[in-house]
Design a protein around this motif. Sequence first.
Motif, PDB file in Angstrom:
ATOM      1  N   LYS A 198     -23.420 -23.556  10.821  1.00 23.77           N
ATOM      2  CA  LYS A 198     -23.233 -22.237  10.242  1.00 23.77           C
ATOM      3  C   LYS A 198     -23.870 -21.279  11.081  1.00 23.77           C
ATOM      4  O   LYS A 198     -25.010 -21.486  11.265  1.00 23.77           O
ATOM      5  N   ALA A 199     -23.267 -20.179  11.263  1.00 26.53           N
ATOM      6  CA  ALA A 199     -24.175 -18.922  12.128  1.00 26.53           C
ATOM      7  C   ALA A 199     -25.133 -18.641  11.042  1.00 26.53           C
ATOM      8  O   ALA A 199     -26.263 -17.844  11.947  1.00 26.53           O
ATOM      9  N   ASP A 200     -25.126 -18.423   9.962  1.00 25.67           N
ATOM     10  CA  ASP A 200     -26.216 -17.713   9.126  1.00 25.67           C
ATOM     11  C   ASP A 200     -27.352 -18.568   8.935  1.00 25.67           C
ATOM     12  O   ASP A 200     -28.194 -18.066   7.927  1.00 25.67           O
TER      13      ASP A 200
ATOM     14  N   LEU B 282     -30.916 -24.549  16.781  1.00 30.71           N
ATOM     15  CA  LEU B 282     -30.464 -22.990  17.339  1.00 30.71           C
ATOM     16  C   LEU B 282     -29.418 -23.490  18.116  1.00 30.71           C
ATOM     17  O   LEU B 282     -28.292 -22.811  18.329  1.00 30.71           O
TER      18      LEU B 282
ATOM     19  N   ILE C 258     -26.146 -24.162  16.243  1.00 32.06           N
ATOM     20  CA  ILE C 258     -25.720 -22.778  15.809  1.00 32.06           C
ATOM     21  C   ILE C 258     -24.714 -22.172  16.715  1.00 32.06           C
ATOM     22  O   ILE C 258     -23.587 -21.718  16.668  1.00 32.06           O
ATOM     23  N   HIS C 259     -25.365 -22.111  18.089  1.00 29.35           N
ATOM     24  CA  HIS C 259     -24.923 -21.509  19.469  1.00 29.35           C
ATOM     25  C   HIS C 259     -23.579 -22.298  19.681  1.00 29.35           C
ATOM     26  O   HIS C 259     -22.464 -21.653  19.961  1.00 29.35           O
ATOM     27  N   LYS C 260     -23.415 -23.588  19.537  1.00 29.36           N
ATOM     28  CA  LYS C 260     -22.461 -24.403  19.697  1.00 29.36           C
ATOM     29  C   LYS C 260     -21.297 -24.109  18.711  1.00 29.36           C
ATOM     30  O   LYS C 260     -20.468 -25.005  18.843  1.00 29.36           O
ATOM     31  N   GLN C 261     -21.532 -23.543  17.722  1.00 32.53           N
ATOM     32  CA  GLN C 261     -20.912 -23.428  16.451  1.00 32.53           C
ATOM     33  C   GLN C 261     -20.429 -24.759  15.836  1.00 32.53           C
ATOM     34  O   GLN C 261     -19.487 -25.177  15.181  1.00 32.53           O
ATOM     35  N   GLU C 262     -21.422 -25.678  15.898  1.00 35.91           N
ATOM     36  CA  GLU C 262     -21.578 -27.035  15.117  1.00 35.91           C
ATOM     37  C   GLU C 262     -21.947 -26.859  13.840  1.00 35.91           C
ATOM     38  O   GLU C 262     -21.641 -27.402  12.765  1.00 35.91           O
TER      39      GLU C 262
ATOM     40  N   LYS D 257     -22.551 -27.738   8.397  1.00 35.90           N
ATOM     41  CA  LYS D 257     -21.340 -27.078   9.083  1.00 35.90           C
ATOM     42  C   LYS D 257     -20.607 -25.767   8.526  1.00 35.90           C
ATOM     43  O   LYS D 257     -20.482 -25.696   7.220  1.00 35.90           O
TER      44      LYS D 257
END
Lengths: 209, 209
Positions: B165-167, B156, B159-163, B209
């Motif tokens: 994938k968002a989905d 999580l 994902i939050h830090k855009q390391e 990623k």
Amino acid sequence: MHVGFDKVFLVPYSANMIKKYKPSNRDLALQVATTLFLSKGYLATSMDDIVTASKVSKTNIYYYFKSKEDLLSAIMDQLIQTYTEMIHDIAERSSLTVQERFKAILRMLTHQELECLGGCPFITLYTQMPLDAPIIREKVGRFFRDQIGIVEQLVLEGIHKQEFKADLSARSTAQFIVAAIEGGLFLQHASEDSTLLEQSFHTLALLLK
Amino acid sequence: MHVGFDKVFLVPYSANMIKKYKPSNRDLALQVATTLFLSKGYLATSMDDIVTASKVSKTNIYYYFKSKEDLLSAIMDQLIQTYTEMIHDIAERSSLTVQERFKAILRMLTHQELECLGGCPFITLYTQMPLDAPIIREKVGRFFRDQIGIVEQLVLEGIHKQEFKADLSARSTAQFIVAAIEGGLFLQHASEDSTLLEQSFHTLALLLK
């Protein structure tokens, strides 16, 4: 009539089955030993336990297998042959997409009904093999290297057919998939979450695209 | 002076170490039993073996542990505590990226020097636990559910830090990662390929990623 090990894994050992198929004493001892080694443990099972449960005489069992380790070696050969054939059969179904074949392999692996202490017969037996039994340990090693090879070919096919990303390393993706299946079978058993493997492979499918 | 189990896993049991740290008889019995259970097998080790190797008297060992199963339960508690602390310590290093923390966890897990029949102490002990020892089995289940929870939080954060994938589904990605680590530790041991885990996690890093 010969009872293949596919039968043993799909239908757990029962007195009825034995009556019906009339396996040889060698097969009977192998079946009973497989059930006991996987559900109770190799180290916790004695040759006497196998004699009692199979009703094959001790002399007769020792005629076929000179030791418990010899019996373990024969069981490992049968397991490897059965699993290799089942995985090959699915891998060759070229009418299915590669993803569909991965799903079919998972379904096959999770629907083996035989009770296993560790969720997978190979993990269960491997972790109980004495360190001084290098020949049997090496059989398991070779089996897994072969499985990684089969999955690597499937990944290459998936890349070629543009089901998977073009820049995947087929080798290490295959290692990763086989590791996740083995670990998933164990974790599903240990964490008592029967949907773990299916859910996590749903995620893998999305990642590979 | 108390010898923590972190010491036991980083420095395999040796006569010298014991002299230096002077552990209590209880700790000494626990250390020796851990080494024997992991390298020779729980089922293949008798209380007499532990008495001989630890030089702690049988009466003394039975004063602390009423049975071999009781000893296994205490070892499991220690293992769980040690691993939980080590994983928590790494998970909380917020100056590192999530990927770097995953790498650090992998490095920590693969650099435990204690010889294990199955590549990981939890798999090794779990697959030898009798089915009628539900309390110890449940401890292992809870440990893995906790680890999946920690990894889920890390996913999580990634994902939050855009390391990542968002989905991604954080839950099933976490299950997948823990399964791949466990299976990788086992496969690396069985296939005798010491780079398997590192290589396959390199692929995972690219996929996330």
